[in-house]
Scaffold this active site. Structure first.
Site, short mmCIF file in Angstrom:
data_model
loop_
_atom_site.label_atom_id
_atom_site.label_comp_id
_atom_site.label_asym_id
_atom_site.label_seq_id
_atom_site.Cartn_x
_atom_site.Cartn_y
_atom_site.Cartn_z
N ASP A 190 -14.84 -70.60 -4.68
CA ASP A 190 -13.68 -70.57 -3.80
C ASP A 190 -14.11 -71.03 -2.41
O ASP A 190 -15.22 -71.54 -2.23
CB ASP A 190 -13.06 -69.18 -3.77
N LYS B 4 -11.70 -72.82 -11.48
CA LYS B 4 -12.13 -71.64 -10.72
C LYS B 4 -11.56 -70.36 -11.33
O LYS B 4 -12.27 -69.37 -11.53
CB LYS B 4 -11.69 -71.75 -9.26
#
Length: 227
Positions: free
Chosen positions: A138, A120
């Site tokens: 997220d 991420k």
């Protein structure tokens, strides 16, 4: 969500916010990397508050190494998990100095080899710093993707794969920013504010929430999903 609906979904978000950006504050790619590492399980607001003075002093990996782990902790001690994050930031900074001449590598796989940098984080850096069409998933992006029907998946990796497959041009580069903002300010975890959502007509969430009744004598103004 069908292809035509997905296109309209992003078209509306793009119309209202043509140039979305991360809410993390930084002045160069290295500071962005540090900010994203620090933002794990923390809010952007909290990270920005902690890094404003830090980033006035530290703009390069070499300066971070010189500051040292204890010095860094003094700046970021208000952020959750700051001890481990400080250790990782110093370690990745040492690697950048030693192996990359102080530059942040423009390669996602290489980024994920750095301490504290997961997929991420690497996706955010690749997108925000280098303009790559990556999808950083997220908690907000994961929730919005599943709730709206845009990309239903039980894991972060599955949602990322589906977003990569389904999000069309010309929206790919900015898609994850729109989804983050949508989730952060409108499509909230406990109670989505469907009554003021720009893409409520495209969303497949069935239990849409109605606008709360205003108290007597109090006027309510509907806000925009993205300013």
């Amino acid at each position: 969500m069908k292809k035509d609906t997905i296109f309209e979904f992003f078209r509306i978000l793009a119309e209202h916010n043509p140039a979305p950006e991360t809410e993390l504050e930084f002045s160069n790619t290295y500071q962005l990397l540090v900010a994203v590492v620090l933002s794990a399980q923390a809010t952007d607001v909290g990270v920005n508050k902690a890094t404003r003075r830090l980033f006035e002093q530290v703009t390069t990996p070499a300066q971070m190494v010189a500051l040292g782990e204890e010095g860094l902790k003094e700046h970021i001690k208000t952020i959750g998990l700051f001890n481990g994050k400080a250790k990782n930031v110093i370690a990745l900074s040492e690697i950048l100095v030693r192996d990359f001449g102080g530059a942040v590598p423009e390669d996602r796989d290489t980024l994920t080899t750095l301490p504290g940098v997961g997929r991420k984080t690497a996706n955010v850096v690749m997108n925000c710093a280098f303009g790559a069409e990556t999808f950083a998933v997220d908690t907000h992006v994961f929730r919005v993707s599943n709730r709206t029907g845009l990309a239903k998946g039980k894991t972060v990796d599955k949602v990322e794969t589906l977003l990569d497959r389904r999000v069309p041009q010309p929206f790919r580069r900015d898609a994850h920013h729109w989804l983050i903002l949508l989730g952060r300010y409108t499509c909230k975890a406990r109670t989505p504010e469907c009554w003021r959502c720009l893409v409520v007509e495209q969303c497949e969430y069935r239990a849409k929430t109605p606008e709360p009744k205003a108290k007597a004598g109090v006027s309510r103004k509907a806000g925009a999903v993205i300013s």
